[in-house]
Design an enzyme around this catalytic site. Structure first.
Site, short mmCIF file in Angstrom:
data_model
loop_
_atom_site.label_atom_id
_atom_site.label_comp_id
_atom_site.label_asym_id
_atom_site.label_seq_id
_atom_site.Cartn_x
_atom_site.Cartn_y
_atom_site.Cartn_z
N HIS A 45 0.84 -1.21 0.00
CA HIS A 45 0.00 0.00 0.00
C HIS A 45 0.87 1.26 0.00
O HIS A 45 0.73 2.14 -0.86
CB HIS A 45 -0.90 -0.02 1.24
CG HIS A 45 -1.81 1.16 1.35
ND1 HIS A 45 -3.12 1.12 0.96
CD2 HIS A 45 -1.59 2.42 1.79
CE1 HIS A 45 -3.67 2.30 1.15
NE2 HIS A 45 -2.76 3.12 1.66
N GLU A 46 1.80 1.33 0.95
CA GLU A 46 2.64 2.54 1.04
C GLU A 46 3.56 2.65 -0.17
O GLU A 46 3.90 3.74 -0.60
CB GLU A 46 3.43 2.55 2.35
CG GLU A 46 2.56 2.53 3.61
CD GLU A 46 1.48 3.61 3.65
OE1 GLU A 46 1.67 4.69 3.06
OE2 GLU A 46 0.41 3.35 4.25
N HIS A 72 1.83 4.60 -2.82
CA HIS A 72 1.97 6.05 -2.60
C HIS A 72 3.36 6.51 -3.03
O HIS A 72 3.52 7.56 -3.65
CB HIS A 72 1.80 6.37 -1.11
CG HIS A 72 0.37 6.33 -0.61
ND1 HIS A 72 -0.62 7.11 -1.14
CD2 HIS A 72 -0.21 5.62 0.39
CE1 HIS A 72 -1.76 6.87 -0.49
NE2 HIS A 72 -1.53 5.97 0.44
N GLU A 120 -4.57 7.98 -2.97
CA GLU A 120 -5.04 6.71 -2.44
C GLU A 120 -5.38 5.73 -3.57
O GLU A 120 -5.32 4.52 -3.39
CB GLU A 120 -6.26 6.97 -1.54
CG GLU A 120 -6.61 5.84 -0.61
CD GLU A 120 -5.55 5.53 0.45
OE1 GLU A 120 -4.63 6.34 0.64
OE2 GLU A 120 -5.65 4.45 1.06
ZN ZN Z 1 -2.93 5.21 1.82
#
Ligand code: ZN
Length: 501
Positions: free
Chosen positions: A263-264, A267, A293
């Site tokens: 997830h990170e 980003h 996101e």
């Molecule tokens: Zn996030």
């Protein structure tokens, strides 16, 4: 372009101050000893105050006027015209925020965060209640700097997801809820997937090493980034050459740190992909919380929880954790990591129920700001609404109103809608990428991500915040934000997984 050059130089100095504050925030949430909290809060407030003061100074406005004349004939999407346009928008917005309020908010956020790190494990809402009351007051004061809004949350929502308002988000969420709830119901009527194979113990080093191996193949550049441990994972950018991610881990959960890492990393790929020429300017950031996101959720879910991804990576994970997963086949593992169930914690929630968690918080933010719910009643209201919308009793505030860092480390309002906007957009962007390059799913099956990453870099990442979210979505997908690709993705994935026709 004398004025433009002077403007850029000024903006770079301001960016230096802001990024230095980001380094301090990153350190606070990774390595700083607890006793450093008081001084750290002040240091962050000082730097943020200086950055704000310098930015809203009349000289910035004067340079913007002069630079606008110099760049008037340049194309809309040129770096120069975009810099002036986007900075002008931000200046007009920020000039209305008093420096004292910005510094007070930053200092309070750091103090409140430290209190939350103690209150959550102790399940002690009362100890953070005064902090949260102050946060609500600061949030209202911030919003009041923008009179003329339809809803008091509108200015705060606009900070994070420019172009959205309380009313438009409500309408979007209402439509999405009507389509998600029947899917949750249908899944609940089917036999549940067994996720016990994930609840096994694996050393931290093994878990982290596997996550790092995966994000290296995604394209995370370790010369320009690193990963550290924290409580509530996040990504932060200090410069084009320095993008940090963090992860959490649980010794008795094999994939918790992995999905947080993916997830990170999503980003981080966004930030790493921004054109280096934009570094040090307000353009060197994502277009909005929702667009950001969309990238974390795309890499975490559409890629990282897909069957094709695991066709390649599951044998590798089994090799890394032979005692834990050697006897577990791919299909049960894939069903386990995509198990849909009503659960207490947003960051643990599956893709289908996740949005219900977000909507609950979004509605509460509006009610708090409107004064319809008081902070002292928040734990009780949380429990009631949680049971109503997600169907589970909440056993403690630790797993209730204290679970998310956001309200304890920033303002109330504006921060939660971006998660669901991101889910929606992740599917819209991914569908567009696959339409342009139908070979992407096959590549993922081979553990290759170059085409997908390249397409995202070309169409989304490199622009930074040159375009508004609406402009970018239209440019990339040819249409406005739509929940249809997202629902098609959820239905197409979860109906077969749960044997629903
Ligand atoms: Zn996030």
């Amino acid at each position: 372009m004398v004025a433009l050059r002077a403007l850029k130089q000024r903006l770079t100095e301001i960016d230096d101050l802001s990024r230095a504050a980001s380094v301090l925030r990153w350190d606070q949430t990774t390595y700083m000893p607890p006793a450093g909290a008081g001084a750290r809060a002040r240091q962050i407030a000082t730097l943020s105050g200086l950055a704000h003061e310098r930015f809203i100074d009349a000289e910035t406005g004067r340079l913007l006027d002069a630079a606008a004349r110099e760049t008037a004939s340049l194309p809309f999407e040129s770096d120069e015209a975009s810099l002036v346009r986007v900075t002008r928008h931000r200046w007009d917005r920020d000039v209305r925020l008093p420096t004292a309020l910005v510094a007070e908010t930053e200092e309070h956020a750091a103090v409140s965060y430290q209190a939350w790190t103690v209150a959550r494990p102790a399940d002690d809402f009362e100890s953070v209640r005064p902090h949260l009351e102050k946060t609500l007051e600061l949030s209202r004061r911030t919003a009041e700097c923008y009179p003329g809004y339809d809803h008091i949350a509108d200015p705060l929502i606009d900070f994070y997801d420019h172009g959205m308002k309380a009313a438009s988000v409500r309408e979007l969420f209402h439509g999405l809820r009507r389509r998600i709830e029947p899917l949750v119901e249908a899944i609940a009527s089917r036999p549940q997937a067994d996720a016990s194979c994930l609840k096994r113990r694996a050393p931290l080093e093994t878990q982290l090493a596997f996550g790092l191996e995966v994000i290296r193949t995604f394209g995370f550049d370790f010369d320009r980034g690193r990963q550290d441990l924290t409580r509530h994972p996040f990504m932060t950018r200090f410069a084009h050459g320095d993008v940090r991610i963090t992860t959490r881990w649980r010794e008795d959960d094999l994939t918790d740190s992995l999905f947080s890492t993916l997830h990170e990393c999503g980003h981080a790929l966004y930030e790493m992909g921004i054109d280096p020429r934009l570094d040090g300017t307000p353009l060197a950031t994502g277009a909005s919380a929702g667009i950001h996101e969309s990238q974390s959720r795309l890499w975490e879910n559409l890629v990282g929880r897909s069957r094709g991804f695991w066709e390649h990576f599951y044998p590798r994970l089994q090799a890394a954790m032979p005692a834990q997963l050697g006897g577990v086949q791919l299909d049960p593992f894939h069903r386990a990591i995509n198990r849909v169930e009503r659960s207490l914690i947003r960051t643990d929630a599956d893709e289908v129920t996740y949005n219900l968690h977000v909507m609950l918080r979004f509605d509460l933010e509006l009610d708090l700001l409107e004064g319809r719910v008081a902070v002292r009643d928040l734990p009780r209201v949380w429990r009631d609404r949680f049971e109503q919308s997600i169907g589970l009793p909440v056993p403690s505030d630790r797993d209730g109103v204290l679970q998310d860092v956001h309200w304890y480390h920033g303002l109330i309002g504006g921060v939660f809608q971006g998660y669901t906007l991101g889910s929606i957009l992740s599917a819209q962007f991914f569908a567009t990428a696959v339409k342009a390059h139908p070979g992407i799913p096959d590549e993922i099956r081979r553990g290759a991500f170059g085409t997908l990453h390249g397409w995202l870099r070309e169409n989304v990442y490199r622009h930074g915040s040159k375009f508004t979210p609406d402009e970018l979505v239209r440019r990339v997908t040819g249409s406005d934000l739509s929940v249809d690709p997202y629902m098609a993705y959820l239905e197409g994935k979860y109906r077969p997984l749960y044997g629903l026709g």
